[in-house]
Design an enzyme around this catalytic site. Structure first.
Site, mmCIF file in Angstrom:
data_model
loop_
_atom_site.group_PDB
_atom_site.id
_atom_site.type_symbol
_atom_site.label_atom_id
_atom_site.label_comp_id
_atom_site.label_asym_id
_atom_site.label_seq_id
_atom_site.Cartn_x
_atom_site.Cartn_y
_atom_site.Cartn_z
ATOM 1 N N ARG A 1 -3.442 -10.398 3.957
ATOM 2 C CA ARG A 1 -3.641 -10.511 2.499
ATOM 3 C C ARG A 1 -2.440 -9.858 1.831
ATOM 4 O O ARG A 1 -2.231 -8.652 1.953
ATOM 5 C CB ARG A 1 -4.942 -9.818 2.099
ATOM 6 C CG ARG A 1 -5.286 -9.911 0.618
ATOM 7 C CD ARG A 1 -6.616 -9.224 0.351
ATOM 8 N NE ARG A 1 -6.990 -9.318 -1.055
ATOM 9 C CZ ARG A 1 -6.590 -8.474 -2.004
ATOM 10 N NH1 ARG A 1 -5.806 -7.446 -1.690
ATOM 11 N NH2 ARG A 1 -6.983 -8.649 -3.250
ATOM 12 N N LYS B 1 0.830 -1.204 0.000
ATOM 13 C CA LYS B 1 0.000 0.000 0.000
ATOM 14 C C LYS B 1 0.866 1.256 0.000
ATOM 15 O O LYS B 1 1.988 1.267 0.498
ATOM 16 C CB LYS B 1 -0.938 -0.004 1.208
ATOM 17 C CG LYS B 1 -2.000 -1.103 1.183
ATOM 18 C CD LYS B 1 -3.061 -0.837 0.147
ATOM 19 C CE LYS B 1 -4.047 -1.986 0.008
ATOM 20 N NZ LYS B 1 -4.923 -2.126 1.169
#
Length: 270
Positions: free
Chosen positions: A246, A216
């Site tokens: 994840r 991210k």
């Protein structure tokens, strides 16, 4: 699936069967390449593979329903035949329903069941585990948007509980629900770091947690490699006992989970 007694944090490998995902868009749009990558993720230590056919990166445009279906269902069908546990990353009830018929084990909806009015009904009828994510935005398909400031923890807790309430009213048993605080979705970098710092307050809601920090944008402010930063996050949240992470780089996070589990066990091998 969510039973944690005696179990380590699970590693969910990301399989984007898309053209425009922020990290690996286009690499696995071909069916054979998607299957090959799924097996590589399994061999690297993934406990389950999250298959998605629609990007949710900032600025993404939603793909037609038929396109998402064609991308996702054949892959899930093939992986199920091979005995690989899968989840489906979708905001569409029709895709979720077809994925369940194809053998998927979990419905992972980043809209928390809000993008499609039929999703909660499908989840209830399917009777498989589901993951509901926090994402407050005016338009699903754009991860930018809301700014929560100093109220981020309260906002996320309140919204997640509202998703649980809607799910249970639709007939989904609470034992089949896990939650995702939605790192990177309509949140600032400070919001994301605050959520990780106060993760215990999200855990206090009493539901298994899925954490998706992988590659991210907020990790880039640290400099260096995003996968290394992701593995560091994995080690920390695994030590806190979250249900799953994840990730794109399964090998790095699988090792991080093993380290965290060894520490959690007081140094005892399991």
């Amino acid at each position: 699936m969510f039973e944690q007694t005696g179990r380590r944090t699970q590693v969910m490998g990301i399989l984007n069967v898309t053209e425009d995902s922020f990290s690996d868009g286009g690499r696995y749009i071909d069916f054979d390449k998607a299957i090959e990558h799924a097996f590589a993720l399994r061999d690297a230590g993934a406990d389950l593979i999250d298959v998605g056919g629609e990007s949710t990166r900032p600025g993404a445009v939603r793909v037609p329903e038929a396109v998402e279906h064609a991308r996702v269902i054949p892959v899930i069908t093939e992986l199920s035949r091979a005995g690989i546990v899968t989840s489906v990353d979708t905001m569409r009830a029709s895709v979720a329903s077809a994925a369940v018929a194809a053998g998927v084990s979990l419905i992972n909806d980043v809209s928390g069941g809000q993008a499609d009015p039929d999703m909660l009904r499908v989840m209830a009828e399917a009777q498989v585990p589901v993951c509901l994510m926090h994402w407050q935005t005016d338009r699903f398909g754009d991860a930018s948007g809301a700014h929560h400031g100093e109220h981020i923890i309260t906002d996320v807790r309140t919204h997640l509980l509202s998703l649980v309430d809607a799910a249970t009213r639709a007939g989904i048993d609470q034992s089949r629900i896990c939650l995702d605080p939605g790192l990177g979705f309509a949140k600032t970098a400070d919001n994301n770091w605050s959520l990780l710092h106060h993760l215990d307050q999200i855990q206090a809601l009493g539901f298994p947690l899925l954490i998706g920090a992988s590659r991210k944008r907020f990790l880039t402010e640290l400099g260096g490699d995003r996968d290394a930063a992701t593995a560091a996050v994995t080690a920390i949240v695994a030590h806190q006992g979250v249900w799953a992470v994840r990730v794109h780089d399964v090998a790095g996070s699988a090792m991080a989970v093993r380290v965290a589990e060894r520490i959690r066990s007081g140094g005892r091998s399991n």
